[in-house]
Write a protein that holds these residues in place. Structure first.
Motif, PDB file in Angstrom:
ATOM      1  N   UNK A  45      -9.131  -4.937   6.620  1.00 44.08           N
ATOM      2  CA  UNK A  45      -8.628  -3.883   7.182  1.00 44.08           C
ATOM      3  C   UNK A  45      -7.501  -3.270   6.490  1.00 44.08           C
ATOM      4  N   UNK A  46      -6.474  -3.885   5.768  1.00 40.50           N
ATOM      5  CA  UNK A  46      -5.527  -3.327   4.949  1.00 40.50           C
ATOM      6  C   UNK A  46      -5.609  -2.670   3.578  1.00 40.50           C
ATOM      7  N   UNK A  47      -7.234  -2.767   3.482  1.00 43.73           N
ATOM      8  CA  UNK A  47      -7.653  -2.174   2.181  1.00 43.73           C
ATOM      9  C   UNK A  47      -8.097  -0.551   2.494  1.00 43.73           C
ATOM     10  N   UNK A  48      -8.126  -0.434   3.776  1.00 43.77           N
ATOM     11  CA  UNK A  48      -8.668   1.131   4.132  1.00 43.77           C
ATOM     12  C   UNK A  48      -7.590   2.056   3.771  1.00 43.77           C
ATOM     13  N   UNK A  49      -6.483   1.971   4.084  1.00 46.40           N
ATOM     14  CA  UNK A  49      -5.135   2.903   4.058  1.00 46.40           C
ATOM     15  C   UNK A  49      -5.181   3.455   2.677  1.00 46.40           C
ATOM     16  N   UNK A  50      -5.400   2.539   1.630  1.00 43.43           N
ATOM     17  CA  UNK A  50      -5.172   3.264   0.066  1.00 43.43           C
ATOM     18  C   UNK A  50      -6.714   3.838  -0.218  1.00 43.43           C
ATOM     19  N   UNK A  51      -7.806   4.016   0.355  1.00 46.92           N
ATOM     20  CA  UNK A  51      -8.904   4.270  -0.184  1.00 46.92           C
ATOM     21  C   UNK A  51      -9.236   5.812  -0.193  1.00 46.92           C
ATOM     22  N   UNK A  52      -8.375   6.459   0.608  1.00 47.70           N
ATOM     23  CA  UNK A  52      -8.453   7.617   0.631  1.00 47.70           C
ATOM     24  C   UNK A  52      -7.769   8.436  -0.625  1.00 47.70           C
ATOM     25  N   UNK A  53      -6.868   8.112  -0.848  1.00 44.66           N
ATOM     26  CA  UNK A  53      -6.348   8.535  -2.142  1.00 44.66           C
ATOM     27  C   UNK A  53      -7.174   8.120  -3.246  1.00 44.66           C
ATOM     28  N   UNK A  54      -7.917   7.088  -3.341  1.00 49.08           N
ATOM     29  CA  UNK A  54      -8.812   6.675  -4.236  1.00 49.08           C
ATOM     30  C   UNK A  54      -9.949   7.772  -4.444  1.00 49.08           C
ATOM     31  N   UNK A  55     -10.333   8.002  -3.346  1.00 50.87           N
ATOM     32  CA  UNK A  55     -11.611   9.009  -3.046  1.00 50.87           C
ATOM     33  C   UNK A  55     -11.012  10.192  -3.578  1.00 50.87           C
ATOM     34  N   UNK A  56      -9.949  10.931  -3.258  1.00 50.06           N
ATOM     35  CA  UNK A  56      -9.399  12.038  -3.717  1.00 50.06           C
ATOM     36  C   UNK A  56      -9.214  12.197  -5.247  1.00 50.06           C
TER      37      UNK A  56
END
Length: 165
Positions: free
Chosen positions: A8-19
Motif C-alpha cells: 500500500x505504501x508504494x502506491x503514493x509515489x507511482x503517479x510521479x513515476x508514471x508521469x
C-alpha cells in the motif's frame, strides 16, 4: 533488481513515476492529457507489481474479457534501457499464467518502445474484429480522452500452462 508485488505504501509515489515515464512520449509529439495517469485510479496494491525499493518501475494489472490486462507499464526514464520493463512484463505473464489464458494490452502501434517492443516479447496484434468487446471499448475510450493521438492497437500474448478450472 527486486521485482515484487506492491505494498500500500508504494502506491503514493507511482503517479510521479508514471508521469516521468510519460515524458518520453513528448519527444515524439505525444502528450498525455491531464488526468490520464492510470495508477492514480488504483487503490489496490494487489494489482501492481513493482521493480525496486523504492520502486523505479511498475506494472498495473486488471481484467478485460477473460484475460489479465496490462493496464500500465512504466519505468522511470533514469532507469530505462536496463531490462526493467522486460522483468516487469515477465512477472506479469508469470502471475497471469495461473489466472487466465492470455495477457492483453493496448498500446501505440508505431512507437518503438510500445507495440514493436511487446511484439519482441511474444505479443501479437490480432485483427480488430478479434479484439473482443472490452479491448475494443478501451481503445475507443482512450481515443475519447485524448490518448489516441497516434494509432493504438490491442495486443495479446497467449499463455500456458493456464488451465480453465
Amino acid at each position: 533488481m527486486v521485482i515484487r508485488w506492491a505494498r500500500d505504501e508504494d502506491l503514493a509515489g507511482l503517479a510521479d513515476l508514471e508521469r516521468a515515464a510519460d515524458t518520453m512520449f513528448a519527444d515524439i509529439g505525444i502528450v498525455f492529457p491531464p488526468g490520464t495517469t492510470m495508477i492514480e485510479e488504483c487503490d489496490d496494491a494487489g494489482r501492481v507489481i513493482v521493480a525496486g525499493r523504492p520502486p523505479v518501475g511498475f506494472a498495473m494489472l486488471g481484467r478485460v474479457d477473460d484475460c489479465v490486462h496490462l493496464d500500465q507499464l512504466a519505468v522511470h526514464p533514469d532507469h530505462g534501457r536496463q531490462g526493467i520493463g522486460t522483468l516487469l512484463l515477465d512477472a506479469v505473464c508469470d502471475a497471469a499464467a495461473v489466472l487466465a489464458p492470455a495477457v492483453t494490452l493496448t498500446t501505440f502501434r508505431d512507437v518503438p518502445w510500445n507495440a514493436p517492443w511487446y511484439a519482441g516479447r511474444g505479443f501479437a496484434v490480432p485483427p480488430p474484429e478479434r479484439w473482443g468487446p472490452e479491448p475494443a471499448a478501451l481503445v475507443e475510450h482512450e481515443r475519447a480522452i485524448g490518448i489516441g493521438q497516434a494509432p493504438r492497437v490491442v495486443m495479446r500474448k497467449d499463455l500456458s500452462p493456464y488451465e480453465d478450472h
